[in-house]
Scaffold this motif. Structure first.
Motif, PDB file in Angstrom:
ATOM      1  N   GLY A   1       0.895  -1.167  -0.233  1.00 10.32           N
ATOM      2  CA  GLY A   1       0.010  -0.125   0.059  1.00 10.32           C
ATOM      3  C   GLY A   1       0.968   1.225  -0.077  1.00 10.32           C
ATOM      4  O   GLY A   1       1.727   1.165   0.392  1.00 10.32           O
ATOM      5  N   LYS A   2       0.259   2.380  -0.652  1.00  9.77           N
ATOM      6  CA  LYS A   2       0.992   3.564  -0.518  1.00  9.77           C
ATOM      7  C   LYS A   2       1.156   4.139   0.689  1.00  9.77           C
ATOM      8  O   LYS A   2       2.181   4.519   1.138  1.00  9.77           O
ATOM      9  CB  LYS A   2      -0.023   4.641  -1.563  1.00  9.77           C
ATOM     10  CG  LYS A   2       0.766   6.146  -1.443  1.00  9.77           C
ATOM     11  CD  LYS A   2       1.631   6.342  -2.520  1.00  9.77           C
ATOM     12  CE  LYS A   2       2.317   7.616  -2.569  1.00  9.77           C
ATOM     13  NZ  LYS A   2       1.458   8.654  -3.189  1.00  9.77           N
ATOM     14  N   ASP A   3       0.356   3.800   1.664  1.00 13.09           N
ATOM     15  CA  ASP A   3       0.459   4.143   3.022  1.00 13.09           C
ATOM     16  C   ASP A   3       2.023   3.558   3.492  1.00 13.09           C
ATOM     17  O   ASP A   3       2.524   4.226   4.388  1.00 13.09           O
ATOM     18  CB  ASP A   3      -0.706   3.895   3.911  1.00 13.09           C
ATOM     19  CG  ASP A   3      -1.177   2.195   3.721  1.00 13.09           C
ATOM     20  OD1 ASP A   3      -0.907   1.709   2.382  1.00 13.09           O
ATOM     21  OD2 ASP A   3      -1.303   1.573   4.791  1.00 13.09           O
ATOM     22  N   VAL A   4       2.009   2.252   3.303  1.00 14.11           N
ATOM     23  CA  VAL A   4       3.131   1.669   4.014  1.00 14.11           C
ATOM     24  C   VAL A   4       4.614   2.213   3.196  1.00 14.11           C
ATOM     25  O   VAL A   4       5.598   2.177   3.993  1.00 14.11           O
ATOM     26  CB  VAL A   4       3.099   0.032   3.625  1.00 14.11           C
ATOM     27  CG1 VAL A   4       4.247  -0.711   3.651  1.00 14.11           C
ATOM     28  CG2 VAL A   4       1.519  -0.569   4.389  1.00 14.11           C
ATOM     29  N   LEU A   5       4.460   2.481   1.797  1.00 13.51           N
ATOM     30  CA  LEU A   5       5.438   2.889   1.239  1.00 13.51           C
ATOM     31  C   LEU A   5       5.820   4.321   1.679  1.00 13.51           C
ATOM     32  O   LEU A   5       7.006   4.581   1.842  1.00 13.51           O
ATOM     33  CB  LEU A   5       5.368   2.965  -0.360  1.00 13.51           C
ATOM     34  CG  LEU A   5       5.194   1.521  -0.945  1.00 13.51           C
ATOM     35  CD1 LEU A   5       4.412   1.588  -2.235  1.00 13.51           C
ATOM     36  CD2 LEU A   5       6.536   0.939  -0.845  1.00 13.51           C
ATOM     37  N   LEU A   6       4.834   5.288   1.967  1.00 12.14           N
ATOM     38  CA  LEU A   6       5.428   6.392   2.383  1.00 12.14           C
ATOM     39  C   LEU A   6       5.904   6.402   3.846  1.00 12.14           C
ATOM     40  O   LEU A   6       7.063   7.103   3.943  1.00 12.14           O
ATOM     41  CB  LEU A   6       4.029   7.194   2.691  1.00 12.14           C
ATOM     42  CG  LEU A   6       3.253   7.766   1.199  1.00 12.14           C
ATOM     43  CD1 LEU A   6       1.991   8.211   1.712  1.00 12.14           C
ATOM     44  CD2 LEU A   6       4.150   8.718   0.634  1.00 12.14           C
TER      45      LEU A   6
ATOM     46  N   GLU B   1       4.531  14.874   8.560  1.00 17.62           N
ATOM     47  CA  GLU B   1       4.691  15.897   7.304  1.00 17.62           C
ATOM     48  C   GLU B   1       3.633  16.682   7.091  1.00 17.62           C
ATOM     49  O   GLU B   1       3.522  17.962   6.779  1.00 17.62           O
ATOM     50  CB  GLU B   1       5.187  14.982   6.074  1.00 17.62           C
ATOM     51  CG  GLU B   1       5.864  15.867   5.018  1.00 17.62           C
ATOM     52  CD  GLU B   1       6.222  14.852   3.847  1.00 17.62           C
ATOM     53  OE1 GLU B   1       6.802  13.910   3.956  1.00 17.62           O
ATOM     54  OE2 GLU B   1       5.764  15.258   2.825  1.00 17.62           O
ATOM     55  N   HIS B   2       2.409  16.145   7.205  1.00 20.41           N
ATOM     56  CA  HIS B   2       1.203  16.510   6.835  1.00 20.41           C
ATOM     57  C   HIS B   2       0.806  17.696   7.852  1.00 20.41           C
ATOM     58  O   HIS B   2       0.443  18.969   7.201  1.00 20.41           O
ATOM     59  CB  HIS B   2      -0.056  15.735   7.004  1.00 20.41           C
ATOM     60  CG  HIS B   2      -1.417  16.226   6.898  1.00 20.41           C
ATOM     61  ND1 HIS B   2      -1.958  16.628   5.507  1.00 20.41           N
ATOM     62  CD2 HIS B   2      -2.439  16.541   7.762  1.00 20.41           C
ATOM     63  CE1 HIS B   2      -3.211  17.199   6.017  1.00 20.41           C
ATOM     64  NE2 HIS B   2      -3.586  17.036   7.146  1.00 20.41           N
TER      65      HIS B   2
ATOM     66  N   ALA C   1       2.946  19.397   9.452  1.00 23.13           N
ATOM     67  CA  ALA C   1       3.956  20.471   9.414  1.00 23.13           C
ATOM     68  C   ALA C   1       3.581  21.268   8.304  1.00 23.13           C
ATOM     69  O   ALA C   1       3.543  22.580   8.258  1.00 23.13           O
ATOM     70  CB  ALA C   1       5.399  19.862   9.249  1.00 23.13           C
ATOM     71  N   ASN C   2       3.220  20.778   7.207  1.00 23.83           N
ATOM     72  CA  ASN C   2       2.922  21.658   6.059  1.00 23.83           C
ATOM     73  C   ASN C   2       1.694  22.550   6.266  1.00 23.83           C
ATOM     74  O   ASN C   2       1.432  23.428   5.530  1.00 23.83           O
ATOM     75  CB  ASN C   2       2.474  20.702   4.737  1.00 23.83           C
ATOM     76  CG  ASN C   2       3.718  20.058   4.189  1.00 23.83           C
ATOM     77  OD1 ASN C   2       4.791  20.272   4.653  1.00 23.83           O
ATOM     78  ND2 ASN C   2       3.456  18.937   3.602  1.00 23.83           N
ATOM     79  N   LYS C   3       0.711  22.135   7.153  1.00 22.65           N
ATOM     80  CA  LYS C   3      -0.461  22.851   7.629  1.00 22.65           C
ATOM     81  C   LYS C   3       0.037  23.901   8.587  1.00 22.65           C
ATOM     82  O   LYS C   3      -0.931  24.842   8.782  1.00 22.65           O
ATOM     83  CB  LYS C   3      -1.446  21.901   7.994  1.00 22.65           C
ATOM     84  CG  LYS C   3      -2.524  21.316   7.048  1.00 22.65           C
ATOM     85  CD  LYS C   3      -3.730  20.571   7.617  1.00 22.65           C
ATOM     86  CE  LYS C   3      -4.693  21.523   8.470  1.00 22.65           C
ATOM     87  NZ  LYS C   3      -5.787  21.722   7.880  1.00 22.65           N
ATOM     88  N   GLY C   4       0.935  23.641   9.308  1.00 23.44           N
ATOM     89  CA  GLY C   4       1.358  24.576  10.234  1.00 23.44           C
ATOM     90  C   GLY C   4       0.758  24.192  11.561  1.00 23.44           C
ATOM     91  O   GLY C   4       0.221  25.219  12.528  1.00 23.44           O
ATOM     92  N   VAL C   5       0.298  23.004  11.557  1.00 26.71           N
ATOM     93  CA  VAL C   5      -0.627  22.626  13.071  1.00 26.71           C
ATOM     94  C   VAL C   5       0.268  21.957  13.878  1.00 26.71           C
ATOM     95  O   VAL C   5       1.109  21.185  13.376  1.00 26.71           O
ATOM     96  CB  VAL C   5      -1.616  21.633  12.643  1.00 26.71           C
ATOM     97  CG1 VAL C   5      -2.518  21.018  13.749  1.00 26.71           C
ATOM     98  CG2 VAL C   5      -2.739  22.323  11.724  1.00 26.71           C
TER      99      VAL C   5
END
Ligand code: PRT
Ligand code: MG
Length: 214
Positions: A72-77, A129-130, A132-136
């Motif tokens: 799964g892409k989830d696992v690869l990320l 990463e998600h 951090a990109n949102k600044g949360v």
């Protein structure tokens, strides 16, 4: 004849990969759901399947213990993809990686007010990463499963987890509030194996490609 090892996880990945393997002329000799074997032979004397945990598939392929795998892409990320060639989105085992919170929780306003959120997840890298990109601002709590439980017992304010039908969230009085990334399973190939075993691997890749396009 070159020997080829393919790493799969049992459950949805194995089930959804079976027709793709069949299109490449590969049929497993056992069903991993009923057999306890971890190495399955196939109708092709030079091709074998190994059954590993979904999160371990990239590791087996990265180190060349398996030549090919489906993950799964989830696992690869989370894995990062080192040493892996990812030539094909198989469009199977599809779902979405999402942020979810308890039904009564106002996520948008918490984010707007700059609240520090406790987030439980198996997907620590991707979640970090998600947000951090949102600044949360988040404190991430690593879990290995059943993330849906965490907000119900006060372990976390929110979770990052895979959602497909949404039934698991609903059954636990949670709601999805944000999509992080759409997920599907990918064919992965050991980079060295692709060069050294091209003659054996290319026909499998071609057959998968044809079947996925249909
Ligand atoms: O289950 P196990 O702990 O052995 O390992 P695993 O969860 O890593 O493997 P497996 O076989 O369950 O999942 C393998 C891959 O399938 C994942 O890496 C995803 O890429 C993909 N996939 C697709 C999913 C789902 N859909 C999915 N719905 N993996 C898990 N789920 C879970 C989700 O975590 C949540 O708990 O199902 C629940 C939500 O489903 P709905 O339908 O109620 O929304
Ligand atoms: Mg699972």
């Amino acid at each position: 004849m070159t020997d080829i090892t393919i790493a799969l996880s049992k459950g949805r990945i194995f089930e959804d990969t079976t027709p793709l393997l069949k299109s490449a002329g590969i049929i497993a000799s056992d069903d991993p759901e009923s057999s306890r074997k971890l190495i399955l032979s196939t109708n092709r004397s030079n091709v074998r399947l190994i059954i590993v945990r979904a999160t371990d598939v990239p590791t087996y392929v990265q180190y060349g213990a398996a030549d090919l795998g489906v993950a799964g892409k989830d696992v690869l990320l989370e894995h990062g993809g080192a040493g892996l060639y990812q030539p094909l989105d198989l469009n199977i085992a599809r779902c979405r990686l999402m942020v979810a919170v308890p039904d009564g929780f106002d996520y948008e306003s918490a984010v707007r007010q700059g609240a520090r959120l406790r987030v439980a997840t198996k997907y620590v890298q991707t979640a970090r990463e998600h947000f951090a990109n949102k600044g949360v601002h988040v404190d991430l709590i690593k879990l290995y499963g059943s993330m849906e439980l965490a907000p119900l017992v006060g372990l976390a304010d929110a979770i990052v987890d895979l959602v497909s039908s949404g039934n698991t969230l609903k059954a636990n009085h949670l709601k999805a509030v944000e999509e992080i990334v759409p997920i599907s399973a990918r064919l992965i190939i050991n980079q060295a194996a692709l060069k050294l075993k091209a003659q054996a691997i290319q026909p499998i890749l071609d057959a998968f490609n044809e079947t996925v396009k249909k």
